[in-house]
Design a protein around this motif. Sequence first.
Motif, PDB file in Angstrom:
ATOM      1  N   PHE A  27      19.142  -6.021  -1.882  1.00  0.00           N
ATOM      2  CA  PHE A  27      18.729  -4.932  -1.002  1.00  0.00           C
ATOM      3  C   PHE A  27      18.197  -3.751  -1.810  1.00  0.00           C
ATOM      4  N   VAL A  28      18.921  -3.360  -2.850  1.00  0.00           N
ATOM      5  CA  VAL A  28      18.486  -2.244  -3.699  1.00  0.00           C
ATOM      6  C   VAL A  28      17.169  -2.582  -4.396  1.00  0.00           C
ATOM      7  N   ARG A  29      17.048  -3.834  -4.829  1.00  0.00           N
ATOM      8  CA  ARG A  29      15.784  -4.274  -5.442  1.00  0.00           C
ATOM      9  C   ARG A  29      14.636  -4.133  -4.446  1.00  0.00           C
ATOM     10  N   GLY A  30      14.909  -4.459  -3.192  1.00  0.00           N
ATOM     11  CA  GLY A  30      13.887  -4.316  -2.172  1.00  0.00           C
ATOM     12  C   GLY A  30      13.498  -2.866  -1.938  1.00  0.00           C
ATOM     13  N   GLY A  36      14.362  -7.170   1.247  1.00  0.00           N
ATOM     14  CA  GLY A  36      15.478  -7.635   0.425  1.00  0.00           C
ATOM     15  C   GLY A  36      16.501  -8.418   1.231  1.00  0.00           C
ATOM     16  N   LEU A  37      16.784  -7.945   2.451  1.00  0.00           N
ATOM     17  CA  LEU A  37      17.721  -8.669   3.305  1.00  0.00           C
ATOM     18  C   LEU A  37      17.148 -10.016   3.736  1.00  0.00           C
ATOM     19  N   ALA A  38      15.847 -10.038   4.038  1.00  0.00           N
ATOM     20  CA  ALA A  38      15.211 -11.299   4.418  1.00  0.00           C
ATOM     21  C   ALA A  38      15.217 -12.285   3.250  1.00  0.00           C
ATOM     22  N   PHE A  39      14.990 -11.774   2.053  1.00  0.00           N
ATOM     23  CA  PHE A  39      15.038 -12.637   0.869  1.00  0.00           C
ATOM     24  C   PHE A  39      16.422 -13.238   0.698  1.00  0.00           C
ATOM     25  N   VAL A  53       1.756  -5.746  -3.149  1.00  0.00           N
ATOM     26  CA  VAL A  53       2.518  -5.087  -4.205  1.00  0.00           C
ATOM     27  C   VAL A  53       4.011  -5.266  -3.978  1.00  0.00           C
ATOM     28  N   LEU A  54       4.440  -5.278  -2.719  1.00  0.00           N
ATOM     29  CA  LEU A  54       5.849  -5.495  -2.422  1.00  0.00           C
ATOM     30  C   LEU A  54       6.311  -6.857  -2.942  1.00  0.00           C
ATOM     31  N   GLY A  55       5.554  -7.908  -2.629  1.00  0.00           N
ATOM     32  CA  GLY A  55       5.937  -9.238  -3.074  1.00  0.00           C
ATOM     33  C   GLY A  55       5.923  -9.381  -4.587  1.00  0.00           C
TER      34      GLY A  55
END
Length: 239
Positions: free
Chosen positions: A6-9, A77-80, A215-217
């Motif tokens: 989540f933090v990484r996201g 991040g949660l979806a990942f 860029v997010l991915g």
Amino acid sequence: MIRQLFVRGLLAGIIAGLAAGVFAYFAGEPHIDSAIALEEAAAHTHTEAPLVSRSGQVGGLFLATALYGLALGGLFGLAFALVRGRVGPRSGSVLSITLAAAGFAAVVLVPFVKYPANPPAVGDPETIGSRTSLYLVAVAIGVLAMAAAAVAHRIFEVNGEPVRWLATGLGFLVPVTAAWVFLPVVSEVPEGFPADLLWDFRVSSLGTQVVLWGVLGVSYAYLGHRSEQVTGAPQGVPA
């Protein structure tokens, strides 16, 4: 582990939001200025000064895209964390980019094709509520269609790749096509509005979203790869 993802996201989302803001500033703001000039010229009267000046709006652009990227990154991040090791590629980096592409298709591309973005001076202010509702319905349909495609991809994995990918495609295209057919058409472009300005604005608007999700991915994949190098734990599968 979920907290770390989540933090990484959040971090990847801020990076993506700022990158999208830079793109929107250079690619989109000139078209907005042109549309505002046409709107003021069509009024034939002196309009009241806006509550926020154009310079203030431009400054707020970066704040808005950063905050939007932050929220989107947290959800990403949660979806990942939800799909890793269950659906999609085993590699965490490839999964990040694949998830970003799927999110872009579901959340941006599906509603954009039916209800593309419009610049100032396009659209009836009295229909903002109904147009917003229709857009959100299109977003929901895109998300549900992508979820149906993911479920079909998993269910038909034992039937061979051709059948599996056919089921995946149908799981996405059938609800999306039905939505495009049955959702009402909204066309409020005023007569005489420059077609090139409308086209350029829509392209820049879509381009901003491409930069944001792309860029997010990539940022999420890079941060995950760096974390994997430090900890030695693969990011693509649950520990």
